[in-house]
Scaffold this motif. Structure first.
Motif, mmCIF file in Angstrom:
data_model
loop_
_atom_site.group_PDB
_atom_site.id
_atom_site.type_symbol
_atom_site.label_atom_id
_atom_site.label_comp_id
_atom_site.label_asym_id
_atom_site.label_seq_id
_atom_site.Cartn_x
_atom_site.Cartn_y
_atom_site.Cartn_z
ATOM 1 N N UNK B 265 0.852 -1.188 0.000
ATOM 2 C CA UNK B 265 0.000 0.000 0.000
ATOM 3 C C UNK B 265 0.893 1.244 0.000
ATOM 4 N N UNK B 266 0.314 2.438 -0.259
ATOM 5 C CA UNK B 266 1.132 3.668 -0.328
ATOM 6 C C UNK B 266 1.549 4.171 1.043
ATOM 7 N N UNK B 267 0.815 3.772 2.073
ATOM 8 C CA UNK B 267 1.141 4.200 3.455
ATOM 9 C C UNK B 267 1.303 5.717 3.578
ATOM 10 N N UNK B 268 0.337 6.467 3.074
ATOM 11 C CA UNK B 268 0.448 7.934 3.099
ATOM 12 C C UNK B 268 0.646 8.481 4.506
ATOM 13 N N UNK B 269 -0.109 7.908 5.460
ATOM 14 C CA UNK B 269 -0.010 8.395 6.835
ATOM 15 C C UNK B 269 1.399 8.247 7.380
ATOM 16 N N UNK B 270 1.970 7.057 7.151
ATOM 17 C CA UNK B 270 3.319 6.821 7.659
ATOM 18 C C UNK B 270 4.333 7.724 6.950
ATOM 19 N N UNK B 271 4.122 7.946 5.645
ATOM 20 C CA UNK B 271 5.010 8.840 4.891
ATOM 21 C C UNK B 271 5.019 10.235 5.526
ATOM 22 N N UNK B 272 3.820 10.746 5.794
ATOM 23 C CA UNK B 272 3.716 12.078 6.404
ATOM 24 C C UNK B 272 4.401 12.097 7.765
#
Lengths: 285, 298
Positions: B265-272
């Motif tokens: 998955x893109x893991x947007x939350x973790x990226x931020x």
């Protein structure tokens, strides 16, 4: 004219590892004077100036520059103290004019950049990039950046090292102009004739202490020192006599020759003689 | 000056009190307002940008480097990747944008500040009443302008040559925005921090470039993310570049390509989270370690 002390130093000490650079140095520099710091390499001149600038820490002692401790400089204090470092910097793609105008913006009451460029004699180079300047021209740019803020106190560390004689004379004129405007000037130098030409008072530093202080003409008893009268005898061979009363010697010679004394010279110790004696007797360890 | 100045000063400074005493009898001109950090930051930024573009070699190197690498990687590996709806070339467009962002921030600041420190530019600035914040603001303006330009050039190249699509929804543009801002800020702060490591300006390039190169290998810039050994990727995921790459893939690659990611998955939350943490941690690191002088000049 301004009165009071621009700089007051008491018992200043600084060591680098095992090397003692300053060993209880005292200084009083009055507002408005040109003060010269002389001394051999490693005597502590640059360390002293750097501590006064606020760019080096001290181990102990009291230091006051323009009424504040340079170890904790605030922006207003920095705006009143101009600095010209020993090693030049700012070799960039910027032009002389851009550099001076840019630095002017840092100060609350800067001098006119064009006027400062003219003051240091760089009008013809105002549009040149800094990297195209000669060493002497860069040094003059350094001075321009040192005075652009209209400082009350200007600190110069060996400002004319590497100058040719003409550039040095021009630089002296610049210092005299600034001094005439009322700027207090402290400069270190290796050139005794420079110290003699510019400084109202001198301090000779050796092994981290001030060993003599005073006007160049009377430093370390120079004015009262015994004079030497030189003249040529009737056989043409030079004679000389060391005396505490040179006028009396000359008068008696004039009587003896009944008029002009051939080859007459009266000499006193030069600043160099005094200086060498001072640093010689203070040979560190 | 007045008698107030002649009086022996106290050994300890009173930053404001001493200042007031020193000027009490003067012209009063020193009471004038000092120029503000924000205003001087803008001034310095404009100057930094002008200087940057005057150094033609630096401009060419900065902008051409990622394009040359993009061309090499995207031409060597151009196959369609299974079940992802995307090509390796498109993957490398996003990687090189990430790498370009890090190079204009981390690499260029790390090297240029070390050189400025070595050449005593920083010392000279310290001798003026310029507030330190103005210096850093100026660097941030430079990084923002060059970073945006670099990204624009790579995107132009990527869309015309390799068929990458610009974000189609406002949501993806928004993601692009925060990934760019957090990524470039974190990398810039890391660059400022690493500039204090080299002992001289001469060694700065090697000190800065080596970790940058290593990061590019273990963060999925040069090597596809599903090819890198897990333990390497784990090391890489402690640093911002891996997340910058991942964030940009989530913006420019089709949803199906998320299958390439280790998490699937893109893991947007973790990226931020990671990029944001690097912004804070990097700031702290800079505040704690920044030096205005070379070691030994202290």
């Amino acid at each position: 004219m301004a009165e009071g002390d621009a700089v007051r130093v008491r018992g200043l000490r600084k060591r680098y590892g095992d090397v003692v650079a300053l060993d209880g140095l005292d200084l009083d520099i009055r507002a408005g004077e040109v003060f010269g710091l002389l001394g051999p390499n490693g005597a502590g001149k640059s360390t002293t100036v750097e501590i006064l600038q606020g760019h080096r820490s001290r181990d102990s002692g009291e230091v006051s520059v323009l009424g504040a401790d340079p170890a904790a400089p605030d922006r207003r204090w920095k705006a009143r103290v101009g600095i010209v470092w020993q090693d030049e910097s700012a070799v960039t793609e910027m032009t002389v004019g851009e550099t001076v105008r840019h630095f002017a913006r840092y100060y609350p009451r800067p001098r006119d950049p064009a006027e400062v460029i003219a003051l240091v004699g760089l009008e013809a180079k105002a549009r040149s990039r800094v990297k195209e300047l000669s060493g002497g021209q860069r040094r003059r740019l350094d001075v321009a950046l040192g005075v652009i803020g209209g400082p009350r106190l200007l600190l110069l560390d060996e400002p004319t090292t590497g100058f040719d004689p003409v550039a040095r004379r021009q630089f002296w004129e610049l210092i005299r102009t600034l001094a005439a405007e009322g700027t207090t000037i402290i400069l270190t130098t290796h050139y005794l004739e420079e110290a003699e030409a510019l400084a109202d008072r001198l301090a000779v530093i050796a092994a981290g202490r001030v060993v003599a202080e005073g006007p160049p003409g009377s430093l370390a008893g120079r004015a009262e020192a015994r004079a030497t009268v030189h003249w040529a005898g009737p056989d043409g061979v030079e004679r000389s006599e060391e005396t505490g009363t040179p006028t009396a010697t000359v008068t008696s010679l004039a009587r003896r020759f009944d008029g002009e004394i051939p080859g007459l010279r009266v000499t006193r110790p030069t600043l160099e003689d005094v200086y060498l004696r001072l640093i010689g007797q203070e040979d560190p360890r | 000056m007045t008698a107030a100045d002649a009086a022996p000063p106290a050994a300890q400074p009173e930053p404001d009190g001493a200042d007031g005493a020193g000027t009490a009898g003067g012209t009063g001109s020193d009471r004038e307002r000092l120029p503000g950090a924000w205003q001087l930051g803008l001034l310095r930024g404009a100057m930094e940008i002008r200087l940057f573009f005057r150094q033609r070699e630096q401009v060419v190197f900065t902008f051409a480097f990622p394009i040359v690498f993009l061309f090499l990687f995207a031409s060597i590996f151009s196959d369609t990747m299974k079940n992802t709806g995307t090509t390796a070339s498109q993957y490398y467009v996003t990687s090189m944008i990430a790498s370009g962002i890090m190079s204009t921030s981390f690499q260029s600041l790390g090297i240029s500040i070390a050189i400025e420190r070595d050449e005593k530019v920083l010392r000279r600035l310290r001798g003026t009443p310029m507030p330190p914040a103005a210096y850093f603001l100026g660097k941030i303006w430079l990084v923002l302008v060059t970073g945006v330009l670099e990204t624009a050039v790579l995107l132009a190249f990527g869309t015309t040559v390799y068929g990458v699509d610009l974000p189609s929804t406002a949501g993806r543009w928004l993601t692009f925005g925060w990934v760019f801002v957090l990524g470039i800020t974190g990398c810039a702060l890391l660059g400022i921090a690493i500039s204090s490591v080299p002992r001289s300006g001469r060694s700065a390039t090697s000190v800065v470039v080596l970790p940058f190169l290593v990061l590019q290998f273990i963060s999925g810039v040069y090597i596809l993310i599903d090819t890198i050994p897990n333990w390497m990727l784990t090391v890489g995921s402690f640093f911002p570049l891996k997340w910058l790459c991942q964030g940009l893939r989530s913006v420019f690659l089709p949803q199906a390509a998320a299958a390439l990611e280790p998490a699937g998955a893109w893991e947007s939350g973790r990226t931020a989270l990671v990029l944001g943490a690097w912004c804070l941690g990097g700031l702290l690191l800079c505040l704690l370690t920044f030096r205005w002088k070379n070691r030994g000049d202290a």
